[in-house]
Design an enzyme around this catalytic site. Structure first.
Site, PDB file in Angstrom:
ATOM      1  N   TYR A   1     -11.857   9.816   4.296  1.00 26.01           N
ATOM      2  CA  TYR A   1     -11.838   9.234   2.625  1.00 26.01           C
ATOM      3  C   TYR A   1     -12.343   8.268   2.315  1.00 26.01           C
ATOM      4  O   TYR A   1     -13.032   8.138   1.620  1.00 26.01           O
ATOM      5  CB  TYR A   1     -10.409   8.381   3.436  1.00 26.01           C
ATOM      6  CG  TYR A   1      -9.527   7.720   2.267  1.00 26.01           C
ATOM      7  CD1 TYR A   1      -9.043   7.602   0.889  1.00 26.01           C
ATOM      8  CD2 TYR A   1      -9.416   6.546   2.232  1.00 26.01           C
ATOM      9  CE1 TYR A   1      -8.475   7.580   0.436  1.00 26.01           C
ATOM     10  CE2 TYR A   1      -9.145   5.590   1.583  1.00 26.01           C
ATOM     11  CZ  TYR A   1      -8.140   5.885   0.252  1.00 26.01           C
ATOM     12  OH  TYR A   1      -8.331   5.440  -0.735  1.00 26.01           O
TER      13      TYR A   1
ATOM     14  N   SER B   1     -11.609   1.269  -2.692  1.00 27.33           N
ATOM     15  CA  SER B   1     -11.198   1.271  -1.492  1.00 27.33           C
ATOM     16  C   SER B   1     -12.459   0.468  -0.954  1.00 27.33           C
ATOM     17  O   SER B   1     -13.090   0.323  -0.438  1.00 27.33           O
ATOM     18  CB  SER B   1     -10.195   1.951  -0.418  1.00 27.33           C
ATOM     19  OG  SER B   1     -10.485   1.898   0.493  1.00 27.33           O
TER      20      SER B   1
END
Length: 253
Positions: free
Chosen positions: A152, A139
């Site tokens: 996250y 990500s």
């Protein structure tokens, strides 16, 4: 890396980016094995594909992982691509009332430790192929964190580091190539809570760029805005952090 004639395992392949990966590789004549925790959703996804095997599987379940690997070895000995797509994200603030430690534990297990476990167990099978690949889906937040995806982002940073180490290790003496794709915000159900529908790139774009990366042996794929943020980080880390946390007053040294 060839893009046709592969047998490809895609975890979390029943929706979102994972399903788009499955569609892209299915369309090019590969056999795709998609996994997901919800059988009904998995079957609906499989109905959209041509050459597919759906398998109910939860990546955090150690026994299920052993059973999946045994099945793959028995039924799909020609497996040569693993796309680690299944993930988990919690949107919250570290100064709030939510249990950050519990949320972080769930994310680290799903987004990091489960991937290490599955890859390690499938490496003997992948090494038998003439050409093989492992893909991790990281990500933009793994490069520069966003404050409402705190743990996250940390899990994806760990995944990014692991992927680089895995690439170095396997590049020495194996035929297993290691790819990492780092999407920005993507328009999926997964990101709906944080504005994916209005600000995210199409999931199909992520899948198309992975296929293109296979064709060109581009091992680190900075999709969409990720490339801009990464380049900004190289030149001005503080500005990159501000860009990922707009409207927030950052503490500076």
């Amino acid at each position: 890396m060839k893009t046709i004639g592969n047998t490809i395992l895609i975890t979390g392949g029943s929706a979102g980016i994972g399903l788009e990966f499955a569609k892209a590789f299915d369309a090019k004549g590969n056999h795709v094995i998609i996994t997901g925790r919800n059988e009904e959703r998995l079957q609906k996804a499989a109905a959209q594909l041509t050459n597919v095997t759906p398998i109910v599987y939860d990546v955090v379940d150690k026994q299920a992982t052993d059973e999946l690997v045994a099945r793959l070895e028995n039924e799909f000995p020609d497996l040569n691509v693993v796309i680690n797509n299944a993930g988990k994200a919690a949107y919250y603030h570290l100064d709030g009332d939510q249990d950050a430690a519990t949320l972080a534990e769930e994310e680290i297990i799903t987004n990091y430790l489960a991937i290490i476990r599955l890859n390690q167990k499938l490496l003997p099978l992948l090494k038998k192929a003439n050409e093989a690949a492992i893909v991790t889906v990281s990500s933009i937040a793994g490069l520069v964190p966003n404050h409402f995806l705190p743990t996250y982002a940390a899990s994806k940073a760990a995944l990014h580091s692991y992927t680089q180490s895995l690439r170095i290790a396997l590049g020495k003496s194996t035929n297993v190539k290691v790819f990492e794709i780092l999407p920005p915000l993507v328009d999926t159900e997964f990101s709906a809570e944080i504005g994916g529908a209005t600000n995210g790139i199409p999931a199909k774009q992520v899948a198309d760029e992975l296929v293109e990366a296979f064709e060109n042996n581009t091992y680190e794929i900075l999709t969409g805005r990720t490339a801009d943020v990464f380049n900004l980080f190289l030149s001005n880390p503080a500005a990159a952090l501000q860009a990922m946390n707009p409207g927030v007053e950052l503490q500076t040294a």
